[in-house]
Motif scaffolding. Structure first.
Motif, mmCIF file in Angstrom:
data_model
loop_
_atom_site.group_PDB
_atom_site.id
_atom_site.type_symbol
_atom_site.label_atom_id
_atom_site.label_comp_id
_atom_site.label_asym_id
_atom_site.label_seq_id
_atom_site.Cartn_x
_atom_site.Cartn_y
_atom_site.Cartn_z
ATOM 1 N N LEU A 182 1.081 -1.043 0.042
ATOM 2 C CA LEU A 182 0.067 -0.096 -0.099
ATOM 3 C C LEU A 182 0.976 1.307 0.076
ATOM 4 O O LEU A 182 0.457 2.282 -0.811
ATOM 5 N N GLY A 183 1.882 1.137 0.737
ATOM 6 C CA GLY A 183 2.805 2.298 0.735
ATOM 7 C C GLY A 183 3.460 2.655 -0.662
ATOM 8 O O GLY A 183 3.609 3.749 -1.018
ATOM 9 N N VAL A 184 3.957 1.724 -1.479
ATOM 10 C CA VAL A 184 4.444 1.745 -2.956
ATOM 11 C C VAL A 184 3.340 2.377 -3.533
ATOM 12 O O VAL A 184 3.468 3.397 -4.250
ATOM 13 N N ALA A 185 1.943 1.908 -3.430
ATOM 14 C CA ALA A 185 0.789 2.651 -4.426
ATOM 15 C C ALA A 185 0.658 3.920 -3.943
ATOM 16 O O ALA A 185 0.310 4.578 -4.822
ATOM 17 N N THR A 186 0.444 4.228 -2.741
ATOM 18 C CA THR A 186 0.405 5.518 -1.990
ATOM 19 C C THR A 186 1.643 6.596 -2.626
ATOM 20 O O THR A 186 1.572 7.703 -3.090
ATOM 21 N N SER A 187 2.631 5.935 -2.775
ATOM 22 C CA SER A 187 3.774 6.684 -3.253
ATOM 23 C C SER A 187 3.629 7.214 -4.814
ATOM 24 O O SER A 187 4.072 8.218 -5.100
ATOM 25 N N GLY A 188 3.301 6.263 -5.358
ATOM 26 C CA GLY A 188 2.906 6.708 -6.784
ATOM 27 C C GLY A 188 1.831 7.680 -6.880
ATOM 28 O O GLY A 188 1.673 8.248 -7.826
ATOM 29 N N ILE A 189 0.871 7.646 -5.975
ATOM 30 C CA ILE A 189 -0.309 8.529 -6.108
ATOM 31 C C ILE A 189 0.483 10.043 -5.541
ATOM 32 O O ILE A 189 0.298 11.167 -6.213
ATOM 33 N N TYR A 190 1.508 10.062 -4.809
ATOM 34 C CA TYR A 190 2.067 11.088 -4.562
ATOM 35 C C TYR A 190 3.008 11.790 -5.538
ATOM 36 O O TYR A 190 2.952 13.031 -5.881
ATOM 37 N N ILE A 191 3.698 10.786 -6.257
ATOM 38 C CA ILE A 191 4.339 11.202 -7.540
ATOM 39 C C ILE A 191 3.555 12.158 -8.652
ATOM 40 O O ILE A 191 3.945 12.989 -9.113
ATOM 41 N N PHE A 192 2.468 11.068 -8.847
ATOM 42 C CA PHE A 192 1.498 11.628 -10.022
ATOM 43 C C PHE A 192 0.878 12.986 -9.394
ATOM 44 O O PHE A 192 0.881 14.004 -10.318
ATOM 45 N N GLY A 193 0.427 13.001 -8.350
ATOM 46 C CA GLY A 193 -0.403 14.638 -7.623
ATOM 47 C C GLY A 193 0.899 15.425 -7.593
ATOM 48 O O GLY A 193 0.370 16.455 -8.092
ATOM 49 N N SER A 194 1.921 15.353 -7.507
ATOM 50 C CA SER A 194 3.199 16.229 -7.393
ATOM 51 C C SER A 194 3.138 16.734 -8.817
ATOM 52 O O SER A 194 3.287 17.764 -9.170
ATOM 53 N N THR A 195 3.350 15.572 -9.609
ATOM 54 C CA THR A 195 3.139 15.985 -11.396
ATOM 55 C C THR A 195 2.426 16.957 -11.626
ATOM 56 O O THR A 195 2.624 18.015 -12.204
ATOM 57 N N MET A 196 0.910 16.593 -11.267
ATOM 58 C CA MET A 196 0.090 17.413 -11.847
ATOM 59 C C MET A 196 0.144 18.916 -10.906
ATOM 60 O O MET A 196 -0.146 20.026 -11.862
ATOM 61 N N VAL A 197 0.425 18.944 -9.838
ATOM 62 C CA VAL A 197 0.810 20.364 -9.139
ATOM 63 C C VAL A 197 1.676 20.955 -9.990
ATOM 64 O O VAL A 197 1.814 22.140 -10.254
ATOM 65 N N PHE A 198 2.884 20.258 -10.215
ATOM 66 C CA PHE A 198 4.035 20.942 -10.996
ATOM 67 C C PHE A 198 3.589 21.519 -12.449
ATOM 68 O O PHE A 198 3.768 22.658 -12.843
ATOM 69 N N ILE A 199 2.673 20.892 -13.215
ATOM 70 C CA ILE A 199 2.099 21.072 -14.565
ATOM 71 C C ILE A 199 1.236 22.261 -14.023
ATOM 72 O O ILE A 199 1.596 23.359 -14.969
ATOM 73 N N SER A 200 0.306 22.553 -13.123
ATOM 74 C CA SER A 200 -0.307 23.447 -13.098
ATOM 75 C C SER A 200 0.411 24.948 -12.493
ATOM 76 O O SER A 200 0.116 25.858 -12.752
#
Length: 123
Positions: free
Chosen positions: A70-88
């Motif tokens: 679950l930590g690895v999956a949640t980490s993927g969400i963190y990385i994806f979300g951070s990328t979305m924020v960087f794009i914004s």
């Protein structure tokens, strides 16, 4: 020792995601926004990332068997979300430190947790 560190980081990230998302990152209450673009990432933080982070953090802290996956999956969400924020941030030319610091933190915690666990995988 790393389990306690990452457990605490995930719990804190979850709390900050829920609280920060509720106020759409300083643009007012999530309930007072009329544009989807202003609420889609904050709502995802409130409904998914925050609760999942807290559950995952508790599991990692207690060294439960399911928590590593679950930590690895949640980490993927963190990385994806951070990328979305960087794009914004780049798209809107809004280089607010209040957006950049949480995104960098999420990216570092997510990547750090994944790399920490990948090096411990036995072939």
């Amino acid at each position: 020792m790393m389990n306690k560190l990452y457990g605490n980081l995930f719990i804190l990230t979850g709390i900050f995601a829920i609280v920060g998302g509720g106020y759409t990152w300083g643009d007012g209450s999530i309930f007072n926004q009329s544009q989807l673009i202003k609420v889609w990432i904050p709502w995802a933080d409130v409904l998914l990332t925050g609760p999942l982070s807290i559950i995952c953090g508790i599991g990692i802290f207690k060294n439960l068997s399911w928590a590593k996956i679950l930590g690895v999956a949640t980490s993927g969400i963190y990385i994806f979300g951070s990328t979305m924020v960087f794009i914004s941030v780049i798209w809107d030319k809004n280089y607010s430190i209040y957006l950049i610091i949480p995104a960098v933190s999420g990216l570092l915690i997510g990547a750090g947790y994944i790399f920490h666990n990948l090096k411990n995988i036995q072939p």
